[in-house]
Design an enzyme around this catalytic site. Structure first.
Site, short mmCIF file in Angstrom:
data_model
loop_
_atom_site.label_atom_id
_atom_site.label_comp_id
_atom_site.label_asym_id
_atom_site.label_seq_id
_atom_site.Cartn_x
_atom_site.Cartn_y
_atom_site.Cartn_z
N GLY A 64 49.92 63.19 34.85
CA GLY A 64 50.36 63.98 35.95
C GLY A 64 50.14 63.43 37.21
N LEU A 65 50.31 62.18 37.27
CA LEU A 65 50.20 61.47 38.79
C LEU A 65 48.74 61.64 39.60
CD1 LEU A 65 52.66 59.57 39.56
CD2 LEU A 65 53.43 61.32 38.31
N CYS A 115 59.10 59.69 36.56
CA CYS A 115 57.80 60.14 36.01
C CYS A 115 58.11 61.23 34.94
CB CYS A 115 56.65 60.67 36.84
SG CYS A 115 55.17 61.16 35.89
N LYS A 123 62.11 52.80 40.45
CA LYS A 123 61.82 52.61 39.35
C LYS A 123 62.48 53.63 38.61
CE LYS A 123 57.89 52.24 36.31
NZ LYS A 123 56.11 52.13 36.24
N VAL A 155 61.37 49.87 32.40
CA VAL A 155 61.59 51.25 32.28
C VAL A 155 60.16 51.94 32.65
CG1 VAL A 155 63.19 51.43 30.46
CG2 VAL A 155 61.08 51.26 29.65
N GLY A 196 51.88 46.87 31.50
CA GLY A 196 51.39 48.38 31.65
C GLY A 196 50.19 48.37 30.71
C1 LIG Z 1 48.56 55.89 31.89
C2 LIG Z 1 49.59 55.44 32.63
C3 LIG Z 1 49.82 55.97 33.78
C4 LIG Z 1 50.98 55.77 34.42
N1 LIG Z 1 51.18 55.95 35.74
C5 LIG Z 1 52.32 55.46 36.30
C6 LIG Z 1 52.65 55.69 37.86
O1 LIG Z 1 51.47 56.28 38.41
N2 LIG Z 1 53.85 55.37 38.33
C7 LIG Z 1 54.80 54.97 37.62
O2 LIG Z 1 55.76 54.44 38.39
N3 LIG Z 1 54.61 54.67 36.39
C8 LIG Z 1 53.46 54.91 35.65
N4 LIG Z 1 53.11 54.73 34.26
C9 LIG Z 1 54.28 53.76 33.51
C10 LIG Z 1 54.09 52.42 33.64
O3 LIG Z 1 53.93 51.67 34.95
C11 LIG Z 1 55.08 51.64 32.86
O4 LIG Z 1 56.44 51.98 33.21
C12 LIG Z 1 55.23 52.12 31.39
O5 LIG Z 1 53.95 52.35 30.75
C13 LIG Z 1 55.84 51.26 30.30
O6 LIG Z 1 55.43 49.94 30.24
P1 LIG Z 1 54.34 49.41 29.32
O7 LIG Z 1 54.82 49.75 27.91
O8 LIG Z 1 53.92 47.90 29.51
O9 LIG Z 1 52.82 50.40 29.71
C14 LIG Z 1 51.98 54.82 33.71
C15 LIG Z 1 51.82 54.49 32.47
C16 LIG Z 1 50.66 54.80 31.88
C17 LIG Z 1 50.42 54.09 30.46
#
Ligand SMILES: Cc1cc2nc3c(=O)[nH]c(=O)nc-3n(C[C@H](O)[C@H](O)[C@H](O)COP(=O)(O)O)c2cc1C
Length: 314
Positions: free
Chosen positions: A82-83, A141, A176, A202, A276
């Site tokens: 939740g940001l 988000c 994004k 994504v 991520g």
């Molecule tokens: C715990 C968590 C917090 C995240 N917070 C944000 C965020 O604040 N802003 C955003 O654009 N993406 C956020 N993401 C998304 C990631 O940046 C990414 O797009 C997504 O997890 C897919 O990549 P991955 O499979 O390598 O994790 C978050 C992901 C996770 C798991």
């Protein structure tokens, strides 16, 4: 801090140029999984990775959703954070000065707002701060009831958001995108038409996990965003779709855990990639993947990493 002075290394040339900014490696740390960067200073050599994207920054500090808000699944993670963040002003005052003293730290700030006005205010504050390479606008988000994914799933709203943010930005703007749409290529076309300098994709996939004993959702928010290895093939397909639709650079992410995964994203059309969820299992994942990608290029006789982008043969 300026990346234009990055010297070509011996061996494969891993440098990529994204919206006029040169990065020493195409491998970046993804938003929300790398804190504000400073937390990783002791663990990761920030000059060995391309750069990192901060946790999403909002106009005011945010506490985020109630717990439980992060769980493990069979092939990745679900979250509904939740940001939660310290707010843009605190980032500029408390974290940015520290980051400026770390050699090789290339900072991309992730921007979030419930309304377009919120996003514009965050951008205004960041515009006055030094040593930020680029902005990444989170239009995707899935874990907030307004803003976030709402922007990224409605083409008219997305166009409006991107156009106004681009007009306000003193730095290049990466948008994004949400994967929770019928056609991500269409959304990328809208973002490019509204002035986005690049798109990243994504964000997480809207999902639900149920505890069958209690018959309740495993995450307090009910739904969360799925990330990690499970989503990689879908994300690679989406990067390919977007590469066929727009000519602006693409930053690909979703489930990257090894250098070979990064290569897939580059071949599908990405100029750079982000890592991520893998940082949760191994805090050095981003650096290891950056190093591994360099070694892979060396082994495969790839002189320039940029030659991989859009290299898919069909
Ligand atoms: C715990 C968590 C917090 C995240 N917070 C944000 C965020 O604040 N802003 C955003 O654009 N993406 C956020 N993401 C998304 C990631 O940046 C990414 O797009 C997504 O997890 C897919 O990549 P991955 O499979 O390598 O994790 C978050 C992901 C996770 C798991």
């Amino acid at each position: 801090m300026s990346t234009s002075s990055v010297k070509p290394p011996k061996g494969p040339d891993m440098r990529v140029n994204l919206c006029g900014v040169e990065f020493a490696s195409p491998v970046l740390a993804a938003s929300g999984t790398f804190g504000y960067g400073v937390e990783f200073e002791e663990i990761v050599s920030l000059d060995r990775i391309g750069g990192f994207i901060t946790k999403g920054l909002s106009r005011e500090p945010m506490a985020g959703n109630a717990a439980p808000r992060i769980i493990e699944t069979a092939a990745g993670m679900m979250n509904a954070i939740g940001l939660q963040n310290m707010g843009v002003r605190a980032f500029v005052e408390e974290k940015l000065p520290k980051l400026r003293s770390i050699p090789g730290a290339v900072v991309i700030t992730n921007i979030f707002g419930f309304t377009i006005e919120d996003c514009l205010q965050v951008i205004e504050i960041l515009n006055d701060a030094p040593d930020i390479a680029l902005y990444e606008l989170n239009a995707s988000c899935p874990n907030t009831s307004h803003g976030g994914m709402v922007f990224g799933t409605d083409p008219t709203l997305l166009g409006d958001l991107v156009y106004r943010c681009k007009m306000a930005s003193k730095r290049p703007l990466i948008v994004k995108l949400s994967p929770n749409v019928t056609s991500i290529a269409h959304m990328a076309t809208v973002a490019a038409g509204a002035g986005a300098d690049a798109v990243s994709l994504v964000n997480t996939f809207l999902s639900l996990a149920i505890d069958i004993e209690t018959r309740r959702p495993r995450i307090a928010n009910i739904t969360g965003g799925l990330s990690g290895p499970a989503i990689k093939p879908i994300a690679v397909r989406m990067v390919h779709d977007v590469a066929n639709a727009v000519h602006i650079p693409i930053v690909g992410l979703g489930g990257i855990t090894r250098a070979e995964d990064a290569v897939e994203f580059l071949l599908a059309g990405a100029t750079a990639v982000q890592v991520g969820t893998a940082s949760y299992a191994d805090p050095r994942a981003v650096e290891n993947i950056a190093t591994g990608l360099r070694r892979w290029c060396l082994d495969q006789g790839v002189d320039k990493v940029t030659s991989l982008t859009r290299g898919l043969k069909t």
